[in-house]
Design a protein around this motif. Sequence first.
Motif, PDB file in Angstrom:
ATOM      1  N   THR A 157     -97.430  15.873 -91.599  1.00 53.89           N
ATOM      2  CA  THR A 157     -98.545  16.151 -90.693  1.00 53.89           C
ATOM      3  C   THR A 157     -99.727  15.410 -91.555  1.00 53.89           C
ATOM      4  O   THR A 157    -100.126  15.743 -92.655  1.00 53.89           O
ATOM      5  CB  THR A 157     -98.800  17.734 -90.345  1.00 53.89           C
ATOM      6  OG1 THR A 157     -97.645  18.082 -89.934  1.00 53.89           O
ATOM      7  CG2 THR A 157    -100.215  17.925 -89.840  1.00 53.89           C
ATOM      8  N   PRO A 158    -100.690  14.703 -90.797  1.00 50.03           N
ATOM      9  CA  PRO A 158    -101.769  13.971 -91.376  1.00 50.03           C
ATOM     10  C   PRO A 158    -102.703  14.974 -91.751  1.00 50.03           C
ATOM     11  O   PRO A 158    -102.994  16.000 -91.128  1.00 50.03           O
ATOM     12  CB  PRO A 158    -102.214  13.016 -89.950  1.00 50.03           C
ATOM     13  CG  PRO A 158    -101.106  12.861 -89.447  1.00 50.03           C
ATOM     14  CD  PRO A 158    -100.329  14.080 -89.184  1.00 50.03           C
ATOM     15  N   PHE A 194    -108.447  19.201 -93.732  1.00 54.28           N
ATOM     16  CA  PHE A 194    -108.377  18.092 -94.991  1.00 54.28           C
ATOM     17  C   PHE A 194    -107.158  18.541 -96.092  1.00 54.28           C
ATOM     18  O   PHE A 194    -107.434  18.311 -97.178  1.00 54.28           O
ATOM     19  CB  PHE A 194    -109.808  17.708 -95.663  1.00 54.28           C
ATOM     20  CG  PHE A 194    -110.560  16.845 -94.837  1.00 54.28           C
ATOM     21  CD1 PHE A 194    -110.393  16.271 -93.634  1.00 54.28           C
ATOM     22  CD2 PHE A 194    -111.406  15.969 -95.516  1.00 54.28           C
ATOM     23  CE1 PHE A 194    -110.879  15.430 -92.989  1.00 54.28           C
ATOM     24  CE2 PHE A 194    -112.303  14.802 -95.160  1.00 54.28           C
ATOM     25  CZ  PHE A 194    -111.961  14.621 -93.907  1.00 54.28           C
ATOM     26  N   ALA A 195    -106.270  19.297 -95.411  1.00 57.50           N
ATOM     27  CA  ALA A 195    -104.939  19.487 -96.394  1.00 57.50           C
ATOM     28  C   ALA A 195    -103.836  19.009 -95.744  1.00 57.50           C
ATOM     29  O   ALA A 195    -103.643  18.821 -94.806  1.00 57.50           O
ATOM     30  CB  ALA A 195    -105.120  21.183 -96.656  1.00 57.50           C
ATOM     31  N   ALA A 196    -103.077  18.608 -96.852  1.00 58.79           N
ATOM     32  CA  ALA A 196    -101.709  17.838 -96.577  1.00 58.79           C
ATOM     33  C   ALA A 196    -100.892  18.119 -97.466  1.00 58.79           C
ATOM     34  O   ALA A 196    -101.221  18.115 -98.819  1.00 58.79           O
ATOM     35  CB  ALA A 196    -102.037  16.460 -96.256  1.00 58.79           C
ATOM     36  N   ILE A 235    -102.815  18.267-101.491  1.00 55.55           N
ATOM     37  CA  ILE A 235    -104.237  17.990-101.508  1.00 55.55           C
ATOM     38  C   ILE A 235    -105.136  18.764-100.560  1.00 55.55           C
ATOM     39  O   ILE A 235    -104.861  18.819 -99.278  1.00 55.55           O
ATOM     40  CB  ILE A 235    -104.541  16.373-101.320  1.00 55.55           C
ATOM     41  CG1 ILE A 235    -103.558  15.759-102.663  1.00 55.55           C
ATOM     42  CG2 ILE A 235    -105.710  16.136-101.641  1.00 55.55           C
ATOM     43  CD1 ILE A 235    -103.593  14.219-102.454  1.00 55.55           C
ATOM     44  N   LYS A 236    -106.207  19.132-100.927  1.00 57.84           N
ATOM     45  CA  LYS A 236    -106.976  19.898-100.225  1.00 57.84           C
ATOM     46  C   LYS A 236    -108.376  19.990-100.729  1.00 57.84           C
ATOM     47  O   LYS A 236    -108.402  19.751-101.865  1.00 57.84           O
ATOM     48  CB  LYS A 236    -106.726  21.286 -99.490  1.00 57.84           C
ATOM     49  CG  LYS A 236    -106.274  22.296-100.856  1.00 57.84           C
ATOM     50  CD  LYS A 236    -105.793  23.345-100.090  1.00 57.84           C
ATOM     51  CE  LYS A 236    -105.276  24.470-101.445  1.00 57.84           C
ATOM     52  NZ  LYS A 236    -104.571  25.857-100.581  1.00 57.84           N
ATOM     53  N   PRO A 237    -109.136  20.078-100.098  1.00 55.67           N
ATOM     54  CA  PRO A 237    -110.770  20.241-100.703  1.00 55.67           C
ATOM     55  C   PRO A 237    -111.094  21.626-101.267  1.00 55.67           C
ATOM     56  O   PRO A 237    -110.577  22.459-100.715  1.00 55.67           O
ATOM     57  CB  PRO A 237    -111.642  19.968 -99.403  1.00 55.67           C
ATOM     58  CG  PRO A 237    -111.150  20.539 -98.454  1.00 55.67           C
ATOM     59  CD  PRO A 237    -109.586  20.235 -98.522  1.00 55.67           C
TER      60      PRO A 237
END
Length: 292
Positions: free
Chosen positions: A203-204, A139-141, A129-131
Motif C-alpha cells: 500500500t503506497p 504518510f505511513a507504509a 516508515i511514518k512521520p
Amino acid sequence: MPRIALASYDPGTEPSRDTDLPVLVRALEDAGARAEAPYWDDPAVDWGGYDLVVIRSTWDYSWRAAEFTAWVERTGALTRLANPAPVVRWNTDKRYLGELAAAGVPTVPTRYAAPGEPVRLPDGHDFVIKPTSGAGARFAARYTPAEHDTAVRQLTRMHAEGLTAMVQPYMPGIDVGGERALQFFGGRLLHASRKGAVLSPGTPYDAVKVAHPGLEPWQPTAAELAVAERALAAVPGGAAGLLYARVDLVDGADGAPRLMELELVEPNLFLWLHPGSPEHVTAAILTAAVAG
C-alpha cells in the motif's frame, strides 16, 4: 452552569468523522452544562469564555503542527485545557517514544531521521516508515528489505516537506493479535478495543488507509494494563494531570505487549462501540470543568 468547548476540526463539505461529538454535546447539555463544538482554528471563537476546553477531535492538526501547538499555548493561557498544554505539546511529536523507552516503558524500537539526517534502513526484516507528527496512518507504509528504493523515495518526499521520519520494525504479532487500544478517562480505565493491521503490504505511503479495520471491544490483559500504567506514569507531569489517554499496544516478538503510541491529544474514543462509556466520560468532563 459550566460552559464547555469540545474542540473539533472543520470537515469542509464532508460529514464530520467524529461520530462521538454530537453524543457528548447532547449528554453534557442534558447534564446541565452549556456545551459547544467549535473548530479549533476558528478565529472568531472566544476560548477564554469557556470554563473548560477539551481537545476532542482536532483531526487535521498533524498537517499544521506549528499552528496547532501555538493555538494550544494560547488557549491554555486563557482557560483550563484538557489535556494541559505542556502535555499536548510533548505528545504531538512522536519522539516521545524514545523518552518513554529510556524511562523503561516497553516500546516498539524506533529510530528517527530529521530532514538532512541520514537514515539506515533495516535489511533483515520488514519495517515501517511514518512521520513523527501524523494521524490516521498518514504518510505511513510497510516495506520489505527488497523495497529499499521505494522506502528511500518516501523518506525523500517526507524530508522535502520538513517531516521527521520514524523507522520501526514491522511487528508481525499485529497480524495475529491485532492492535489494542486502552482508553483512560477521568483517571481510570474507560474501555478497550482491538483492531486489525492498518498497513497492508504494497500500500503506497500516500494512499488513504482504513484507520481502524475490524474494530471490536477488547478485555485487556493484566500485562497490557501494566504496560499502559507504566507509560502513563512516565508522562511529564504524571498521569494525574490527564483527563484522557489512549494507550496503543502490539505484541513484540516475545509475545509481550509493547507500546506503539500514546495518544494524549485527540484520540478517537469509539463510544459507539462501548454504549456504557458516554456516562462516565460526561461525568469526568463536568468534574474537570468545575475543578478549582
